[in-house]
Scaffold this active site. Structure first.
Site, mmCIF file in Angstrom:
data_model
loop_
_atom_site.group_PDB
_atom_site.id
_atom_site.type_symbol
_atom_site.label_atom_id
_atom_site.label_comp_id
_atom_site.label_asym_id
_atom_site.label_seq_id
_atom_site.Cartn_x
_atom_site.Cartn_y
_atom_site.Cartn_z
ATOM 1 N N TYR A 83 34.084 41.598 38.980
ATOM 2 C CA TYR A 83 35.181 42.523 39.238
ATOM 3 C C TYR A 83 35.805 43.055 37.945
ATOM 4 O O TYR A 83 36.417 44.117 37.941
ATOM 5 C CB TYR A 83 36.287 41.825 40.039
ATOM 6 C CG TYR A 83 36.033 41.715 41.530
ATOM 7 C CD1 TYR A 83 34.811 42.058 42.119
ATOM 8 C CD2 TYR A 83 37.040 41.251 42.370
ATOM 9 C CE1 TYR A 83 34.607 41.938 43.474
ATOM 10 C CE2 TYR A 83 36.852 41.135 43.739
ATOM 11 C CZ TYR A 83 35.636 41.475 44.286
ATOM 12 O OH TYR A 83 35.436 41.363 45.647
ATOM 13 N N GLY A 84 35.692 42.281 36.866
ATOM 14 C CA GLY A 84 36.392 42.608 35.631
ATOM 15 C C GLY A 84 36.224 44.023 35.111
ATOM 16 O O GLY A 84 37.200 44.669 34.734
ATOM 17 N N CYS A 137 40.649 34.604 42.022
ATOM 18 C CA CYS A 137 40.020 35.519 41.066
ATOM 19 C C CYS A 137 41.149 36.086 40.221
ATOM 20 O O CYS A 137 42.102 36.662 40.769
ATOM 21 C CB CYS A 137 39.287 36.640 41.805
ATOM 22 S SG CYS A 137 38.702 37.988 40.755
ATOM 23 N N ASN A 138 41.073 35.896 38.908
ATOM 24 C CA ASN A 138 42.148 36.356 38.044
ATOM 25 C C ASN A 138 42.291 37.870 38.060
ATOM 26 O O ASN A 138 43.404 38.406 38.069
ATOM 27 C CB ASN A 138 41.915 35.865 36.613
ATOM 28 C CG ASN A 138 42.205 34.395 36.453
ATOM 29 O OD1 ASN A 138 43.305 34.000 36.101
ATOM 30 N ND2 ASN A 138 41.200 33.564 36.720
ATOM 31 N N CYS A 153 39.718 33.134 33.853
ATOM 32 C CA CYS A 153 38.786 33.571 34.885
ATOM 33 C C CYS A 153 38.272 32.299 35.527
ATOM 34 O O CYS A 153 37.885 31.357 34.809
ATOM 35 C CB CYS A 153 37.638 34.375 34.281
ATOM 36 S SG CYS A 153 36.314 34.760 35.463
ATOM 37 N N ASP A 173 37.013 34.944 46.063
ATOM 38 C CA ASP A 173 36.727 35.215 44.655
ATOM 39 C C ASP A 173 35.650 36.287 44.572
ATOM 40 O O ASP A 173 34.979 36.596 45.564
ATOM 41 C CB ASP A 173 36.254 33.938 43.943
ATOM 42 C CG ASP A 173 35.981 34.160 42.459
ATOM 43 O OD1 ASP A 173 36.932 34.520 41.738
ATOM 44 O OD2 ASP A 173 34.831 34.016 42.025
ATOM 45 N N SER A 174 35.463 36.829 43.378
ATOM 46 C CA SER A 174 34.417 37.822 43.166
ATOM 47 C C SER A 174 33.026 37.209 43.216
ATOM 48 O O SER A 174 32.033 37.927 43.296
ATOM 49 C CB SER A 174 34.615 38.507 41.814
ATOM 50 O OG SER A 174 34.481 37.559 40.754
#
Length: 269
Positions: A41-42, A72-73, A183, A9-10
């Site tokens: 990350y978004g 992570c979406n 998220c 994940d971020s």
């Protein structure tokens, strides 16, 4: 030697998936990587997210995992197929499991989605939802201020409530009956989000459905852990480890209290 499920994940958000995997599959060894040095990350360009995800996967592959879970979406939306083309083990994302859970839950046919800028911009959830149920009405909203709150451990402060209320105030004007937390950081804010949205809106986390998908894939490939040995989990973060470890220990609680855990801060490039 027991092969692990690698989850990345971020930052700390993927721990929501880790908790469900530990609950549903307690014999499985988990290797977790949180890219806390480069979160969130978004807001980043897609090519950066793909590059970061490749770097983490390249690092995790040295441990010979039997599966990779992109928890992570944003990374799922832009890097899932790229990673699948680069490795010869199953790679699971969190978007389709979350979409399936929302389709099961909704009665009104109006589904809300909140996520990072990157996830919402990609349209990945709307595509996944309408691929299964074309008649659904999907209302999406980017909430870029949520991830920094979670990474700082600010889950239920008065400031957090104001940030959440400001981000979601007009979503309540829609007749949605469920809201996808798009998220994996957002379940840390469940209490606050629920308070803002009201009891009539069910909050959908992809973690439970993702853990079910992991279980199904491992069962079908005859790779479920069979050892009676207690798994030794490994947690990595790329940034300052203090807050990461505190959040992980608080969130996972009893799931790791009685199990040996290795905490490390690797260097990736």
């Amino acid at each position: 030697m027991q092969q692990a499920i690698a989850i990345l994940d971020s930052g700390v958000g993927g721990l929501t998936v880790v908790k469900e995997v530990m609950r549903q599959l307690p014999q499985e060894k988990i290797i977790y990587f949180g890219d806390t040095a480069r979160t969130p990350y978004g807001p980043r360009p897609s090519e950066d997210v793909v590059s970061f995800t490749r770097q983490i996967v390249d690092y995790l592959i040295q441990f010979s995992p039997k599966m990779i879970v992109i928890a992570c979406n944003t990374a799922t939306a832009v890097a899932l197929e790229d990673i699948r083309s680069r490795v010869n083990i199953p790679v699971v994302g969190v978007i389709h499991p979350g979409a399936r859970a929302a389709i099961k839950a909704t009665k009104t046919g109006i589904v809300g989605v909140i996520g990072t800028d990157g996830t919402i911009r990609s349209g990945a959830y709307e595509h996944a939802l309408k691929q299964i149920a074309p008649q659904l009405q999907v209302v999406s909203r980017a909430c870029p201020d949520f991830v920094p709150l979670v990474e700082k451990g600010q889950f239920r402060t008065s400031h957090t409530y104001k940030v959440v209320e400001r981000a979601l105030y007009d979503l309540k004007d829609n007749a949605m009956d469920c809201l996808i937390l798009g998220c994996t950081h957002y379940p840390f804010l469940t209490e606050t989000i629920s308070e803002v949205m009201g009891p009539e809106v069910a909050l959908i986390s992809s973690a439970d459905e993702t853990a079910r998908e992991i279980s199904t894939i491992l069962y079908q490939s005859n790779q479920l852990a069979r050892s009676d040995e207690t798994p030794i989990h490994q947690f990595f973060c790329s940034g300052e480890p203090g807050m990461f470890r505190k959040i992980a220990q608080d969130w996972l609680g009893d799931h790791i209290l009685l199990q040996p855990v290795v905490w490390q801060s690797p260097s990736i490039s």
